[in-house]
Design an enzyme around this catalytic site. Structure first.
Site, short mmCIF file in Angstrom:
data_model
loop_
_atom_site.label_atom_id
_atom_site.label_comp_id
_atom_site.label_asym_id
_atom_site.label_seq_id
_atom_site.Cartn_x
_atom_site.Cartn_y
_atom_site.Cartn_z
N GLN A 130 13.35 -17.20 -1.71
CA GLN A 130 13.65 -15.84 -1.47
C GLN A 130 12.48 -15.12 -1.24
O GLN A 130 11.42 -15.23 -2.05
CB GLN A 130 14.59 -15.07 -2.39
CG GLN A 130 15.32 -13.75 -1.68
CD GLN A 130 16.12 -13.02 -2.63
OE1 GLN A 130 16.09 -13.13 -3.91
NE2 GLN A 130 16.91 -12.17 -2.05
N GLY A 151 11.18 -11.51 -12.43
CA GLY A 151 11.96 -11.46 -13.76
C GLY A 151 13.01 -12.58 -13.68
O GLY A 151 13.21 -13.25 -14.82
N GLU A 179 18.55 -15.30 -8.82
CA GLU A 179 19.75 -15.74 -8.90
C GLU A 179 20.18 -16.76 -8.17
O GLU A 179 21.16 -17.02 -7.74
CB GLU A 179 20.79 -14.44 -8.43
CG GLU A 179 20.53 -14.35 -6.80
CD GLU A 179 19.30 -13.29 -6.41
OE1 GLU A 179 18.22 -13.34 -7.07
OE2 GLU A 179 19.47 -12.87 -5.40
N HIS A 193 21.85 -8.75 -14.66
CA HIS A 193 21.61 -8.54 -13.22
C HIS A 193 21.59 -9.83 -12.41
O HIS A 193 22.41 -9.91 -11.36
CB HIS A 193 20.00 -7.93 -13.10
CG HIS A 193 19.75 -7.83 -11.88
ND1 HIS A 193 19.64 -6.62 -11.18
CD2 HIS A 193 19.29 -8.58 -10.68
CE1 HIS A 193 19.32 -6.58 -9.80
NE2 HIS A 193 18.90 -8.16 -9.52
N GLU A 194 21.18 -10.84 -12.74
CA GLU A 194 21.17 -12.35 -12.24
C GLU A 194 22.87 -12.83 -12.05
O GLU A 194 23.07 -13.41 -10.95
CB GLU A 194 20.23 -13.20 -12.82
CG GLU A 194 18.68 -12.86 -12.85
CD GLU A 194 18.06 -12.19 -11.50
OE1 GLU A 194 18.72 -12.47 -10.45
OE2 GLU A 194 17.32 -11.32 -11.57
N HIS A 204 24.60 -11.03 -9.50
CA HIS A 204 24.39 -11.40 -7.99
C HIS A 204 25.28 -12.69 -7.69
O HIS A 204 25.36 -13.10 -6.50
CB HIS A 204 22.97 -12.29 -7.86
CG HIS A 204 21.84 -10.97 -7.40
ND1 HIS A 204 21.80 -10.33 -6.29
CD2 HIS A 204 20.81 -10.98 -8.19
CE1 HIS A 204 21.05 -9.51 -6.31
NE2 HIS A 204 20.06 -10.09 -7.37
N GLU A 228 20.63 -5.81 -3.61
CA GLU A 228 19.88 -5.32 -4.84
C GLU A 228 20.57 -4.14 -5.52
O GLU A 228 20.76 -4.18 -6.82
CB GLU A 228 18.48 -5.32 -4.63
CG GLU A 228 17.57 -6.65 -4.36
CD GLU A 228 18.02 -7.67 -5.61
OE1 GLU A 228 18.45 -7.62 -6.83
OE2 GLU A 228 17.68 -9.05 -5.28
N ASP A 244 7.79 -10.07 2.13
CA ASP A 244 7.19 -10.20 0.88
C ASP A 244 6.27 -8.66 0.60
O ASP A 244 6.33 -8.29 -0.38
CB ASP A 244 6.06 -11.11 0.72
CG ASP A 244 6.80 -12.63 0.10
OD1 ASP A 244 7.97 -12.48 -0.47
OD2 ASP A 244 6.59 -13.69 0.78
N TYR A 304 16.70 -1.24 -4.82
CA TYR A 304 17.19 -1.38 -6.11
C TYR A 304 17.92 0.14 -6.59
O TYR A 304 19.18 0.17 -6.67
CB TYR A 304 16.54 -1.81 -7.21
CG TYR A 304 16.24 -3.35 -6.92
CD1 TYR A 304 14.96 -3.60 -6.00
CD2 TYR A 304 16.75 -4.33 -7.76
CE1 TYR A 304 14.72 -5.06 -5.90
CE2 TYR A 304 16.08 -5.75 -7.56
CZ TYR A 304 15.26 -6.08 -6.69
OH TYR A 304 14.61 -7.42 -6.48
N1 BES Z 1 16.56 -11.75 -5.92
C1 BES Z 1 15.66 -11.00 -6.87
C2 BES Z 1 14.25 -11.37 -6.95
C3 BES Z 1 13.76 -11.46 -5.75
C4 BES Z 1 13.77 -10.39 -4.61
C5 BES Z 1 12.81 -12.69 -5.26
C6 BES Z 1 13.42 -10.63 -3.25
C7 BES Z 1 12.34 -12.62 -4.16
C8 BES Z 1 12.58 -11.54 -3.05
C9 BES Z 1 16.23 -10.91 -8.21
O1 BES Z 1 17.50 -10.79 -8.62
C10 BES Z 1 15.57 -9.54 -8.96
O2 BES Z 1 16.14 -8.71 -8.34
N2 BES Z 1 14.81 -9.64 -10.02
C11 BES Z 1 14.45 -8.41 -10.63
C12 BES Z 1 15.38 -8.37 -11.92
C13 BES Z 1 15.50 -6.84 -12.48
C14 BES Z 1 16.05 -5.91 -11.15
C15 BES Z 1 16.84 -6.90 -13.50
C16 BES Z 1 12.97 -8.93 -11.12
O3 BES Z 1 12.66 -9.93 -10.73
O4 BES Z 1 12.48 -7.92 -11.85
ZN ZN Z 2 18.41 -8.79 -8.09
#
Ligand code: BES
Ligand code: ZN
Length: 607
Positions: free
Chosen positions: A139, A268, A271, A295-296, A299, A318, A375, A383
Site C-alpha cells: 500500500q 504502525g 492490515e 485499528h488493523e 480494516h 482510514e 506516498d 484518518y
Molecule cells: N493501512 C494503514 C497503513 C498505510 C496507509 C500504509 C497508507 C501505506 C499507505 C494502516 O492501517 C494504518 O493506518 N496504520 C496506522 C495505525 C494507526 C492509525 C492506529 C499507523 O501505521 O500508524
Molecule cells: Zn489504517
C-alpha cells in the site's frame, strides 16, 4: 482536476482500465533469492473481458524485468509492449490477449533489487543475526514493483501462491496457509486467499519466524527472540475481534494472525488480510498500544471488504477504520474512554494541519491526486477528519440509528470498491425519511481546508486532569519545585500521551522542560508515543541534553510516524541540522524505501 496528469480516468495512480478487462484470479509462483535480492518466477492472471471488443490488458509495472508472456491455455507467446517509466508510477505493460471472453496469461518475470515494495534485510539487521529477512509493503501503490498487476484498489481478485524459500526460513502471506512441501534445501509454501482482494493487500514476509497460538483463530508470529513479549502484548486479540464483529458484522477472513516485523517496518500496522503486519514499537510491555491492533482488525471490514476505489477517497478506508477502532475502545472501556481517544486524535489532527499548512489542499477530506505520489499525500487528515465527520453523523442521527446504518453500509458495499459519492447516496437513501439529512453540508465536510468545519463536543472526563496538570506547569512561577512522579502516577498511558500532546502545543520554557524531566523522567520512558511527543517538546525549546537519546530513538525504528516529525524538527534547528543530515546519510541504508524517500524530502535533500 488536472486530467492530463491522471494515469487513467478512474484512478490517477494506475494505468490499468479494469472496467474493460478485469483480473479475477492471481496465481503467483516465486522463488525467494536472498543472494541476488530478487523474487523470480511467474504470475498467472485469469482475465475476464467486460468489454468483449477489447483485445489487450493494461498492467502496471515498476522496475520489473519481464521475461516472457504466454497464453497459459495453449502455451503460445503473446505480444506485449512496455511504455516509458513515469517516475514513481512506473510503466504501462500492454499485453495482447486471446480472443475469448476469459483466458489466463502467464508472465515470467523477476523483481529488481530496488523494488519499492520489498525490503531485503541482511542477517545482521535481524534480531537473531543469523538469517536474512524479506518483507513487502504494497500500500498504496507498490504492488507493481512486486508483480505485474492492475495496481488500483478499484478491482479485487482472489489469489494463490507457491513460494520457495531456503531452509530453515518460513514464508508467510496475507492468505491462508494450505501446505508446506519439502524440496531438499528449500521448502515450498502454498497459500490461498479465497476472498477477493485489491492488489495492495498482497503481502509476503520471509524470515526465521515462529508462532504461538492465542486462540483457535489467531496466532502471533515473530522472530523467536521476541515471541513471548509479542504474545503478552497481543493477548487481547480475541476480545477485540468479538467487539469488531458487534460493530461491523461477521468476520469473513477465516483466520486473524499478527506478525511482528523488523524495526524498519515503516508503519504502525498494515492490515494485510489474515496476517496483520505490525511494528515492534508496539511491544511496550504493558499492552498500552493495542489500539493499533484494534485499528488493523477494523480494516477487516472497512478497507478490506469495503474499499476506496482510489486513494483520493482514502478517508473511506482510514476515517471509517478509526471510527470502528474507537467503537471497539468504547465497548471495552466505556464511552468516556472512546471519546478521550477521539480528543487525542483531534490533537494529532491539529498538529498535522500545522505541519501541512492550513491552506494545503491535502487537508481536504477528499483530495485530488492527479500527478501526486500517494506516498507524499499520506497524512493524519483522512484518518481524523474522517473520524470527526462520522462522529458528527452519529451525533446527528443518534447512536442507535447510526450504528444500524453503519452495519448496513458494510453489508451493502462488502466485496466492492466505492467512492465518497457511493457513501453519500447510500446514506441519503437509507435516511430518506429523516430530515436531519438536510443539515449535512456535504461540500463543507468534503472539501474545506484545514480543521473539520464542525467539531462535536466530546466527553472530557479523562482529558480534564491532563489539562489541569498542564495548567499547573504553565502557571508555575519557578519558586520551589512542586512537581513529582505522583502527579502522573495514576494517569493511564493514554493520558500521559495526551498531556504531552497538549504540552507540545503550548509554549513552555526550557527551564520548565528540564524540571519536567526531573519530575517525570520521560527521557527513559519505553512507550514510543510518549517519547515522540516528549522529544518534540524538547526540540521545540532547543534542549541539547537529550539529543543523543533522540538520535537513538530515530535510529532504532523506521516507523515514519516517529522518524519524520523528529527529522523535520531537527532540520528546523540551525545548530543541529547538519548533524541530522549526517545521521540520515549514515542510517538510510537500513530504512525501507518509503521512509528513505520521504525523510530525504523532509530534509530538503530532494524535491
Ligand atoms: N493501512 C494503514 C497503513 C498505510 C496507509 C500504509 C497508507 C501505506 C499507505 C494502516 O492501517 C494504518 O493506518 N496504520 C496506522 C495505525 C494507526 C492509525 C492506529 C499507523 O501505521 O500508524
Ligand atoms: Zn489504517
Amino acid at each position: 482536476m488536472n486530467s492530463n496528469k491522471r494515469l487513467s480516468p478512474n484512478d490517477p495512480g494506475s494505468y490499468s482500465l479494469p472496467e474493460r478487462v478485469a483480473v479475477s484470479h492471481i496465481n503467483l509462483e516465486l522463488e525467494v533469492d536472498f543472494t541476488n535480492e530478487k523474487l523470480k518466477g511467474f504470475v498467472d492472471l485469469s482475465i475476464n473481458k467486460i468489454d468483449e471488443q477489447c483485445n489487450q490488458i493494461i498492467l502496471d509495472i515498476l522496475d520489473l524485468n519481464v521475461v516472457s508472456i504466454i497464453n497459459r491455455d495453449n502455451g503460445s507467446a503473446l505480444e506485449y509492449t512496455i511504455g516509458d517509466r513515469l517516475d514513481v508510477f512506473g510503466s504501462k505493460l500492454e499485453v495482447q490477449i486471446p480472443l475469448c471472453k476469459t483466458s489466463t496469461i502467464r508472465i515470467a518475470y523477476e523483481t529488481s533489487k530496488t523494488a519499492t515494495a520489498l525490503q531485503w534485510l541482511l542477517p545482521e539487521q535481524t534480531l537473531g543475526k543469523k538469517y536474512p529477512y524479506l518483507f513487502s509493503q504494497n500500500q498504496p501503490s507498490h504492488a507493481r514493483s512486486m508483480l505485474p498487476c492492475q495496481d488500483t484498489p478499484s478491482i479485487k481478485s482472489t489469489y494463490s501462491a507457491k513460494i520457495t524459500v531456503p531452509k530453515p526460513l518460513t514464508a508467510l502471506m496475507s492468505a491462508v496457509s494450505i501446505d508446506i512441501i519439502d524440496c531438499g534445501d528449500s521448502r515450498k509454501f502454498l497459500f490461498e486467499q479465497t476472498v477477493p482482494v485489491q492488489s495492495y493487500l498482497i503481502a509476503i514476509a520471509v524470515g526465521n519466524l515462529v508462532s504461538k497460538t492465542i486462540s483457535p483463530m489467531s496466532k502471533v508470529w515473530s522472530e523467536p527472540e521476541e515471541i513471548d513479549k509479542a504474545v503478552y502484548e497481543f493477548e487481547e486479540i480475541p476480545e477485540l475481534l468479538k467487539c469488531a464483529e458487534k460493530v461491523c458484522g461477521p468476520y469473513v477472513w477465516k483466520i486473524y494472525d499478527v506478525l511482528v516485523m523488523p524495526p524498519s517496518f515503516p508503519f504502525g500496522g498494515m492490515e494485510n488480510p489474515c496476517l496483520t503486519f505490525v511494528t515492534p514499537t508496539l511491544l511496550a510491555g504493558d499492552r498500552s498500544l493495542v489500539d493499533v491492533i484494534a485499528h488493523e482488525i477494523a480494516h477487516s471490514w472497512t478497507g478490506n471488504l469495503v474499499t476506496n476505489c482510489n486513494f483520493e477517497h482514502f478517508w473511506l478506508n482510514e476515517g471509517f477504520t478509526v471510527y470502528v477502532e474507537r467503537r471497539i475502545n468504547g465497548l471495552l472501556y466505556g464511552e468516556s474512554s472512546r471519546e478521550f481517544a477521539a480528543l487525542g486524535g483531534l490533537e494529532d489532527l491539529r498538529q498535522a494541519v500545522i505541519d501541512l499548512g492550513a491552506q494545503n489542499p491535502l487537508t481536504k477530506l477528499v483530495v485530488d491526486l492527479s500527478g501526486i505520489d500517494p506516498d507524499d499525500a499520506f497524512s493524519t487528515c483522512p484518518y481524523e477528519k474522517g473520524h470527526t465527520f462520522l462522529f458528527y453523523l452519529e451525533k446527528l442521527f443518534g447512536a442507535e440509528k447510526f450504528y444500524l446504518f453503519f452495519k448496513s453500509y458494510v453489508d451493502k458495499f462488502k466485496y466492492k470498491s466505492i467512492s465518497t459519492e457511493d457513501f453519500k447516496s447510500y446514506l441519503l437513501s437509507y435516511f430518506r425519511t429523516n430530515n436531519k439529512t438536510l443539515q449535512i453540508d456535504w461540500d463543507l465536510w468534503l472539501y474545506t481546508l484545514g480543521m473539520p468545519p464542525i467539531i462535536p463536543p466530546y466527553d472530557s472526563s479523562y482529558q480534564d486532569v491532563c489539562e489541569k496538570l498542564l495548567d499547573r506547569w504553565i502557571k508555575w512561577d519557578g519558586s520551589d519545585e512542586p512537581f513529582n512522579e505522583s502527579d502522573i502516577s495514576c494517569f493511564q498511558t493514554s493520558q500521559k500521551i495526551q498531556f504531552l500532546a497538549l504540552l507540545l502545543k503550548n509554549n513552555i520554557t526550557l527551564i520548565k522542560i528540564k524540571a519536567m524531566q526531573k519530575a517525570y523522567n520521560f527521557n527513559n520512558n519505553r512507550n514510543c508515543e510518549i517519547l515522540l511527543r516528549w522529544f518534540r517538546s524538547c526540540l521545540k525549546v532547543k534542549w541539547l541534553d537529550p539529543l543523543e537519546l533522540i538520535f537513538k530513538f530515530i535510529n532504532n525504528t523506521g516507523r515514519m510516524k516517529y522518524v519524520r516529525p523528529i527529522y523535520r524538527d531537527l532540520y528546523n534547528w540551525d545548530e543541529v541540522r547538519q548533524k541530522a543530515i549526517e545521521n540520515f546519510e549514515k542510517n538510510k541504508q537500513c530504512m525501507m524505501y518509503v521512509c528513505q524517500y520521504t525523510v530525504s524530502k523532509d530534509l530538503h535533500l530532494r524535491d
